[in-house]
Design a protein around this motif. Structure first.
Motif, PDB file in Angstrom:
ATOM      1  N   GLU A  81       0.722  -1.100   0.082  1.00  0.00           N
ATOM      2  CA  GLU A  81       0.067   0.064   0.040  1.00  0.00           C
ATOM      3  C   GLU A  81       0.912   1.239  -0.114  1.00  0.00           C
ATOM      4  OE1 GLU A  81      -2.103  -3.430   0.941  1.00  0.00           O
ATOM      5  OE2 GLU A  81      -0.445  -2.682   1.912  1.00  0.00           O
ATOM      6  N   TYR A  82       2.007   1.000   0.744  1.00  0.00           N
ATOM      7  CA  TYR A  82       2.893   2.378   0.838  1.00  0.00           C
ATOM      8  C   TYR A  82       3.622   2.621  -0.568  1.00  0.00           C
ATOM      9  CZ  TYR A  82       7.901   3.804   0.774  1.00  0.00           C
ATOM     10  OH  TYR A  82       9.129   4.402   0.646  1.00  0.00           O
ATOM     11  N   MET A  83       3.712   1.520  -1.121  1.00  0.00           N
ATOM     12  CA  MET A  83       4.487   1.749  -2.699  1.00  0.00           C
ATOM     13  C   MET A  83       3.235   2.148  -3.766  1.00  0.00           C
ATOM     14  SD  MET A  83       7.707   1.478  -2.823  1.00  0.00           S
ATOM     15  CE  MET A  83       8.003   1.170  -4.366  1.00  0.00           C
ATOM     16  N   TRP A 105      12.464  12.905  -1.960  1.00  0.00           N
ATOM     17  CA  TRP A 105      13.374  11.725  -1.477  1.00  0.00           C
ATOM     18  C   TRP A 105      12.572  10.619  -1.460  1.00  0.00           C
ATOM     19  CZ3 TRP A 105      15.719  11.313   4.254  1.00  0.00           C
ATOM     20  CH2 TRP A 105      16.877  10.365   4.142  1.00  0.00           C
ATOM     21  N   GLY A 106      13.275   9.420  -1.569  1.00  0.00           N
ATOM     22  CA  GLY A 106      12.762   8.230  -1.591  1.00  0.00           C
ATOM     23  C   GLY A 106      12.390   7.459  -2.884  1.00  0.00           C
ATOM     24  N   PRO A 107      11.748   6.275  -2.767  1.00  0.00           N
ATOM     25  CA  PRO A 107      11.497   5.377  -1.837  1.00  0.00           C
ATOM     26  C   PRO A 107      12.586   4.650  -1.162  1.00  0.00           C
ATOM     27  CG  PRO A 107      10.579   4.339  -3.632  1.00  0.00           C
ATOM     28  CD  PRO A 107      11.331   5.576  -4.112  1.00  0.00           C
ATOM     29  N   ASN A 164      11.626   2.507   9.307  1.00  0.00           N
ATOM     30  CA  ASN A 164      10.274   2.597   8.472  1.00  0.00           C
ATOM     31  C   ASN A 164      10.503   3.078   7.232  1.00  0.00           C
ATOM     32  OD1 ASN A 164      11.174   5.186  10.069  1.00  0.00           O
ATOM     33  ND2 ASN A 164       9.582   6.164   9.102  1.00  0.00           N
ATOM     34  N   THR A 165       9.800   2.951   6.459  1.00  0.00           N
ATOM     35  CA  THR A 165       9.838   3.201   4.832  1.00  0.00           C
ATOM     36  C   THR A 165       9.620   4.738   4.735  1.00  0.00           C
ATOM     37  OG1 THR A 165       7.579   2.898   4.390  1.00  0.00           O
ATOM     38  CG2 THR A 165       9.013   0.874   4.209  1.00  0.00           C
ATOM     39  N   PHE A 166       9.876   5.333   3.537  1.00  0.00           N
ATOM     40  CA  PHE A 166       9.610   6.538   3.553  1.00  0.00           C
ATOM     41  C   PHE A 166       9.574   7.160   2.066  1.00  0.00           C
ATOM     42  CE2 PHE A 166      14.496   6.465   3.511  1.00  0.00           C
ATOM     43  CZ  PHE A 166      14.884   7.076   2.505  1.00  0.00           C
ATOM     44  N   THR A 167       8.734   8.170   1.568  1.00  0.00           N
ATOM     45  CA  THR A 167       8.608   8.718   0.327  1.00  0.00           C
ATOM     46  C   THR A 167       8.326   9.981   0.745  1.00  0.00           C
ATOM     47  OG1 THR A 167       8.004   6.666  -0.760  1.00  0.00           O
ATOM     48  CG2 THR A 167       8.073   8.774  -2.008  1.00  0.00           C
ATOM     49  N   TYR A 168       8.929  11.240   0.224  1.00  0.00           N
ATOM     50  CA  TYR A 168       8.602  12.359   0.842  1.00  0.00           C
ATOM     51  C   TYR A 168       8.083  13.238  -0.509  1.00  0.00           C
ATOM     52  CZ  TYR A 168      11.346  11.594   5.065  1.00  0.00           C
ATOM     53  OH  TYR A 168      11.485  11.140   6.363  1.00  0.00           O
ATOM     54  N   TYR A 203       4.901   9.578   3.188  1.00  0.00           N
ATOM     55  CA  TYR A 203       4.037   8.146   3.321  1.00  0.00           C
ATOM     56  C   TYR A 203       5.211   7.216   3.829  1.00  0.00           C
ATOM     57  CZ  TYR A 203       0.159   8.918   0.452  1.00  0.00           C
ATOM     58  OH  TYR A 203      -1.120   9.255  -0.168  1.00  0.00           O
ATOM     59  N   THR A 204       4.557   6.661   5.029  1.00  0.00           N
ATOM     60  CA  THR A 204       5.652   5.503   5.571  1.00  0.00           C
ATOM     61  C   THR A 204       4.732   4.249   5.948  1.00  0.00           C
ATOM     62  OG1 THR A 204       7.264   5.456   7.496  1.00  0.00           O
ATOM     63  CG2 THR A 204       5.434   6.634   7.976  1.00  0.00           C
ATOM     64  N   THR A 205       5.570   3.460   6.479  1.00  0.00           N
ATOM     65  CA  THR A 205       5.027   2.146   7.177  1.00  0.00           C
ATOM     66  C   THR A 205       5.959   1.279   7.793  1.00  0.00           C
ATOM     67  OG1 THR A 205       3.385   0.453   6.735  1.00  0.00           O
ATOM     68  CG2 THR A 205       5.270   0.518   5.468  1.00  0.00           C
ATOM     69  N   GLU A 206       5.577   0.349   8.790  1.00  0.00           N
ATOM     70  CA  GLU A 206       6.291  -0.220   9.696  1.00  0.00           C
ATOM     71  C   GLU A 206       7.166   0.481  10.622  1.00  0.00           C
ATOM     72  OE1 GLU A 206       8.378  -3.163   7.019  1.00  0.00           O
ATOM     73  OE2 GLU A 206       6.264  -4.291   6.632  1.00  0.00           O
TER      74      GLU A 206
END
Length: 312
Positions: A214-216, A231-233, A241-245, A256-259
């Motif tokens: 879902e994050y991707m 920046w990201g993913p 945690n994951t990141f896309t800015y 967006y992040t998760t975990e």
């Protein structure tokens, strides 16, 4: 384990000149739900969250951070915190009382060390929410907020002393020293982080997604919308945690992040991560490098909402 008076991050309130454009972004591309609107103010909820709203938008002549809101367990804890802040010399904006926003509640507002408005409330009615389904790439909840401060160690000490935040991890650079402190009020690795910047401002808002897929999918949707990705993913070291800015229409950074990592607070010891090692910024090595251009975007404008005490 500490007995904190704060329980969680509730919402962040933003003021912007181009209200319609900002609302279209958050209620459209970003995946939040407009639950109420009145005279240039809108309240946006995450479908997976019991909070009445996680972002409030207000039409204003100048862009600003209106306030950051945290929850407390009950009105007695709200009163206790207000008494403690007053005893410590913290300037209150309002006394504990009814909160007149969706869900009502009982709370008060005050200034932090950098002049930001902070709200604490309890007894807010829970919003009917739902489970986010597989492949549904909309935010589950507001994850954390990151603030820029010209003196991150003083800001860290203030939040530790007055609001019982605890340090989880620190990022450093050899030529600058500490550049970011990750702070928590629960076993969640951080509800807030404090970043080094030339002035007080909002660095970024982070929104939790259901999972990696879902994050991707969400990251891809925002990229296809034409919003600027800075920046990201990738996957951070601190917090794991994951990141896309991305930049919202008014230049605020949103993630967006998760975990995000959950800690055993009884045994956790803060780490110090050197950002000259690229794996400490992105474990996966999939993102564009964290460099001065990315960092400059996250400095954001001088926040006009910050209270500056008059000279004495």
């Amino acid at each position: 384990m500490t007995n904190r008076l704060l329980t969680h991050l509730r919402h962040v309130d933003l003021a912007v000149p181009d209200y319609d454009k900002q609302l279209d972004f958050y209620a459209g591309v970003w995946g939040l739900t407009k639950v109420a609107e009145d005279s240039g103010i809108s309240f946006l909820a995450a479908e997976g969250s019991p909070e009445q709203y996680i972002v409030r938008l207000r039409k204003a002549e100048e862009k600003r951070l209106d306030l950051i809101s945290y929850g407390a367990a009950n009105p007695a804890d709200v009163d206790t915190l207000a008494e403690q802040l007053l005893a410590g010399g913290v300037r209150l904006i309002s006394q504990p009382g009814k909160v007149d926003t969706p869900g009502d509640g009982y709370g008060f507002r005050f200034f932090d060390i950098d002049g930001r408005t902070i709200e604490v409330s309890a007894d807010v009615e829970a919003r009917r929410h739902r489970r986010i389904e597989e492949k549904e790439s909309i935010p589950v909840r507001l994850s954390h907020v990151v603030l820029n401060s010209p003196d991150i160690n003083a800001t860290r000490a203030w939040y530790e002393q007055y609001l019982d935040f605890r340090l989880s991890d620190t990022m450093t650079l050899p030529h600058m020293g500490d550049v970011m402190h990750f702070m928590r009020i629960s076993n969640q690795h951080h509800s807030m982080a404090i970043a080094s910047g030339p002035h007080a401002s909002l660095q970024h808002l982070s929104f939790e997604m259901r999972g990696l897929d879902e994050y991707m999918r969400g990251s891809g949707r925002v990229m296809r919308s034409g919003a600027r990705k800075i920046w990201g993913p990738g996957r951070h070291m601190a917090g794991d945690n994951t990141f896309t800015y991305f930049l919202d229409p008014h230049g605020n950074t949103v993630e967006y992040t998760t975990e995000l990592e959950k800690l055993d607070e009884d045994t956790w010891h803060p780490h110090i991560y050197d950002l000259t090692k690229p794996e400490n910024a992105d474990q996966w090595g999939t993102s564009n490098p964290m460099n001065e251009m990315v960092a400059k975007e996250m400095i954001n404008d001088v926040d006009r909402g910050v209270f500056v005490a008059p000279p004495v």
